[in-house]
Design an enzyme around this catalytic site. Structure first.
Site, PDB file in Angstrom:
ATOM      1  N   HIS A  68       0.829  -1.208   0.000  1.00 32.59           N
ATOM      2  CA  HIS A  68       0.000   0.000   0.000  1.00 32.59           C
ATOM      3  C   HIS A  68       0.866   1.261   0.000  1.00 32.59           C
ATOM      4  CE1 HIS A  68      -4.313  -1.208   1.134  1.00 32.59           C
ATOM      5  NE2 HIS A  68      -3.695  -2.335   0.777  1.00 32.59           N
TER       6      HIS A  68
ATOM      7  N   GLU B 206      -2.974   5.396   5.947  1.00 34.24           N
ATOM      8  CA  GLU B 206      -3.149   4.114   5.275  1.00 34.24           C
ATOM      9  C   GLU B 206      -3.441   3.000   6.268  1.00 34.24           C
ATOM     10  OE1 GLU B 206      -3.836   2.335   1.734  1.00 34.24           O
ATOM     11  OE2 GLU B 206      -3.349   4.439   2.152  1.00 34.24           O
TER      12      GLU B 206
END
Length: 210
Positions: free
Chosen positions: A51, A120
């Site tokens: 990510h 995130e």
């Protein structure tokens, strides 16, 4: 279809499957870094890194990373499994140099910014909750856990809320330094590209990988 194979001096392997019947190319960088390579306190860190590599480098922010590929009509994505992580894109053949530049930039120069990491983290924690609400996926995770026990293969690729909540930038950098090495990396391409030209691209961008 013939496949051309090369190995850079740092161990990075280059695979090219030329196809002159198309005007596009599929390009990927695969690292032998999957959830099976995580230590006991690192459950989910491989997926977390996947990510974060989209969130900005020394020369591109997250928007620019996406626009460099998708603004040209291509697509950019990644996935993590138990054995590997792959970052890949599909572009027109003429855009292959940009694609290799973007993918290698993500691999080598990601900032792993603490503020972005915390944002995130929230996204991944929501993914974990959704997974727990999915009976089919949850049963699969339970089966794998029972089958493999305490072995890393028995842990969910995404990690747990507890493990994901514990990671900081230094944890991600440590894992990258341990797994994202030349001998663990393959860059591959299938499409309308000359193998020798693609080798030059790969050499120019990935030779500095440790």
């Amino acid at each position: 279809m013939s496949i051309h194979k090369f190995t850079l001096q740092n161990g990075v392997r280059v695979l090219v499957a030329p196809n002159n019947n198309v005007r596009s190319a599929a390009i990927g960088i695969t690292c032998r870094a999957g959830s099976r390579h995580e230590r006991d306190n690192e459950g989910g860190i491989t997926h977390f890194i996947e990510h974060m590599l989209f969130k900005g480098t020394k020369s591109r922010n997250a928007k620019q990373i996406a626009e460099e590929i998708e603004g040209r009509g291509g697509m950019l994505n990644a996935f993590t499994d138990k054995e590997q992580t792959t970052y890949y894109c599909r572009v027109l053949s003429d855009d292959a140099p940009v694609a290799v530049d973007v993918l290698s930039d993500m691999l080598l120069n990601s900032l792993l910014d603490g503020e972005e990491l915390n944002r995130e983290r929230g996204v991944i924690l929501e993914e974990i909750k959704r997974g727990e609400d999915d009976p089919e996926g949850h049963v699969h995770d339970l089966h794998i856990e029972r089958r493999w026990g305490d072995h890393p293969l028995g842990r969910p690729i995404i990690g747990t809320a507890e493990s994901v909540s514990s990671f900081g930038p230094d944890d991600l950098k440590s894992y990258i330094g341990r797994r994202y090495l030349g001998g663990n990396v393959i860059i591959s391409c299938a499409g309308n590209l000359d193998p020798d030209e693609f080798l030059k691209l790969a050499t120019s961008k990935l030779s500095e990988l440790g």
